[in-house]
Design a protein around this motif. Structure first.
Motif, short mmCIF file in Angstrom:
data_model
loop_
_atom_site.label_atom_id
_atom_site.label_comp_id
_atom_site.label_asym_id
_atom_site.label_seq_id
_atom_site.Cartn_x
_atom_site.Cartn_y
_atom_site.Cartn_z
N MET A 1 91.44 -9.38 114.23
CA MET A 1 91.64 -9.22 112.79
C MET A 1 90.72 -10.13 112.00
N GLU A 2 90.52 -11.35 112.47
CA GLU A 2 89.67 -12.29 111.75
C GLU A 2 88.22 -11.82 111.73
N ARG A 3 87.77 -11.20 112.82
CA ARG A 3 86.40 -10.67 112.85
C ARG A 3 86.22 -9.58 111.80
N HIS A 4 87.19 -8.68 111.69
CA HIS A 4 87.07 -7.59 110.73
C HIS A 4 87.36 -8.05 109.30
N GLU A 5 88.22 -9.04 109.14
CA GLU A 5 88.57 -9.52 107.81
C GLU A 5 87.36 -10.11 107.10
N ASN A 6 86.47 -10.75 107.85
CA ASN A 6 85.30 -11.39 107.27
C ASN A 6 84.12 -10.45 107.13
N GLY A 7 84.30 -9.19 107.51
CA GLY A 7 83.17 -8.25 107.51
C GLY A 7 82.93 -7.56 106.19
N ILE A 8 83.91 -7.54 105.30
CA ILE A 8 83.76 -6.85 104.01
C ILE A 8 84.16 -7.79 102.89
N GLU A 9 83.27 -7.93 101.91
CA GLU A 9 83.55 -8.73 100.72
C GLU A 9 83.15 -7.93 99.49
N THR A 10 83.72 -8.25 98.36
CA THR A 10 83.42 -7.54 97.12
C THR A 10 83.02 -8.54 96.03
N ILE A 11 82.25 -8.05 95.09
CA ILE A 11 81.85 -8.84 93.92
C ILE A 11 82.40 -8.13 92.69
N HIS A 12 83.21 -8.82 91.91
CA HIS A 12 83.79 -8.25 90.71
C HIS A 12 83.20 -8.90 89.47
N SER A 13 83.10 -8.12 88.40
CA SER A 13 82.61 -8.66 87.14
C SER A 13 83.63 -9.65 86.58
N PRO A 14 83.15 -10.75 85.97
CA PRO A 14 84.09 -11.69 85.36
C PRO A 14 84.93 -10.99 84.29
N GLN B 1 91.11 -5.34 105.16
CA GLN B 1 89.91 -5.08 104.38
C GLN B 1 90.25 -4.50 103.00
N ALA B 2 91.30 -3.68 102.93
CA ALA B 2 91.69 -3.12 101.63
C ALA B 2 92.14 -4.22 100.67
N SER B 3 92.69 -5.30 101.22
CA SER B 3 93.16 -6.39 100.36
C SER B 3 92.00 -7.05 99.62
N SER B 4 90.80 -7.02 100.22
CA SER B 4 89.65 -7.64 99.57
C SER B 4 89.26 -6.90 98.30
N PHE B 5 89.54 -5.60 98.24
CA PHE B 5 89.21 -4.83 97.05
C PHE B 5 90.16 -5.13 95.89
N ALA B 6 91.35 -5.59 96.20
CA ALA B 6 92.33 -5.90 95.14
C ALA B 6 92.04 -7.24 94.47
N ARG B 7 91.44 -8.16 95.19
CA ARG B 7 91.20 -9.49 94.66
C ARG B 7 90.10 -9.46 93.60
N GLY B 8 90.32 -10.16 92.51
CA GLY B 8 89.31 -10.24 91.47
C GLY B 8 89.36 -9.10 90.47
N THR B 9 90.27 -8.14 90.66
CA THR B 9 90.37 -7.02 89.73
C THR B 9 91.43 -7.24 88.66
N GLY B 10 92.25 -8.27 88.83
CA GLY B 10 93.39 -8.46 87.95
C GLY B 10 94.65 -7.88 88.53
N TYR B 11 94.59 -7.36 89.75
CA TYR B 11 95.77 -6.81 90.42
C TYR B 11 96.87 -7.86 90.43
N PRO B 12 98.06 -7.54 89.93
CA PRO B 12 99.07 -8.58 89.69
C PRO B 12 99.86 -9.02 90.91
N TYR B 13 99.70 -8.36 92.04
CA TYR B 13 100.56 -8.67 93.18
C TYR B 13 99.76 -9.25 94.36
N VAL B 14 98.75 -10.03 94.05
CA VAL B 14 97.92 -10.62 95.10
C VAL B 14 98.73 -11.59 95.96
N GLU B 15 99.63 -12.36 95.34
CA GLU B 15 100.44 -13.30 96.12
C GLU B 15 101.35 -12.57 97.09
#
Length: 318
Positions: A117-130, A82-96
């Protein structure tokens, strides 16, 4: 032997070859029932133990399980995903790299753990500004901070018309309200300053090195530069705002009003704000709330809001 010692011993023996519960019990001089408990504990910790029933069955590990994984329990696995979802879309350089780590975590999990894990992975999503692609700049700044490398940058000033070239010692990165900032020692100004990453045009390393101040916090520096300084002689003015609890909650979570809150009462909140912020930034933040709140004090803030509203109305009437 402790429980952890028994678990590690079982893990080591299963890495060598598959074994039955009886063989494990005999080798460790414990009961078969204890072996079952330790196998269950290993599975809960994230070890993908395979149990085969019938003649010739027993316990084994997958072929790809070459090195013993870290012992992540189910809550730790969920937190990582779930913490990984917060990193995506922020410009975090180590997503890969983050994706590769999560792939390893899933690879070393059994079917039951994967399903959970799949059940919990899909439970939290984030929206980031372009935002513009900044990962290459953020990575260079992060490496400069970690390795103590002085960087040379071309920086576009706030008016967007002029640029400057300066050497900086990056002390840290801060993500605030969807914008990345680097806090760095500026060799040109001979002081620590903050710079918006999206205004950096070009960035490259130099041969110079530096030592980052001990216990320095880029976050604290940036926050202090935004908030009114309590240790200065600038006058602090009492601001009392009345509204319903939902509006007050929203107001008190704002970076300026939240840090200047003095007292929260039913239907009211009292703040101590410096005069500069009160008459420049605060009115423009409060104006969109319209009639959902009332300024009880000071009258200067009400007058400033009225002036801004009148000027806006005149602008859109022309």
């Amino acid at each position: 032997m402790s429980k952890a010692d028994h678990m590690l011993s079982i893990l080591w023996m299963l890495k060598q070859r598959g074994r039955t519960a009886g063989e494990l019990a005999e080798a460790l001089e414990i009961s078969v029932r204890s072996v079952y408990r330790y196998i269950d504990a290993l599975c809960i910790s994230g070890v993908p133990v395979i149990a085969d029933s019938g003649p010739g069955g027993g316990y084994s590990l997958p072929e790809h399980f070459i090195e013993a994984p870290l012992f992540f329990d189910s809550e730790e696995q969920r937190a990582l995903l779930q913490a990984s979802s917060f990193a995506r879309g922020t410009g975090y350089p180590y997503v890969e790299a983050l994706d590769r780590a999560l792939s390893k975590l899933k690879r070393y999990s059994n079917a039951q753990q994967l399903e959970q894990m799949e059940r919990h992975e899909n439970g939290i999503e984030t929206i980031h500004s372009p935002s513009p692609p900044l990962s290459h700049l953020i990575q260079e700044l992060e490496l400069g901070t970690a390795n103590g490398c002085t960087l040379q940058m071309e920086y576009r000033k706030g008016n967007g018309e002029t640029t400057s070239s300066r050497a900086i010692d990056p002390y840290g990165l801060v993500l605030w309200k969807g914008q990345w900032y680097t806090v760095a020692y500026c060799h040109q100004r001979q002081e620590i300053r903050s710079f918006r990453v999206d205004r950096i045009i070009e960035l490259h390393r130099t041969e110079a090195v530096f030592t980052r101040p001990t216990d320095f916090s880029a976050r604290d520096f940036l926050l202090k530069s935004l908030l009114p300084a309590r240790n200065t002689d600038e006058k602090l003015i009492t601001v009392i705002i009345a509204s319903d609890e939902g509006i007050l909650n929203d107001l008190c979570s704002h970076w300026l009003f939240g840090h200047t809150l003095v007292q929260r009462m039913e239907g009211q909140a009292r703040f101590q704000v410096d005069e500069t912020s009160l008459l420049t930034y605060a009115p423009y933040f409060l104006l969109p709330y319209g009639t959902t709140l009332r300024i009880m004090e000071p009258s200067s803030l009400k007058e400033r809001l009225a002036d801004i509203a009148i000027n806006l109305a005149a602008h859109y009437k022309t």
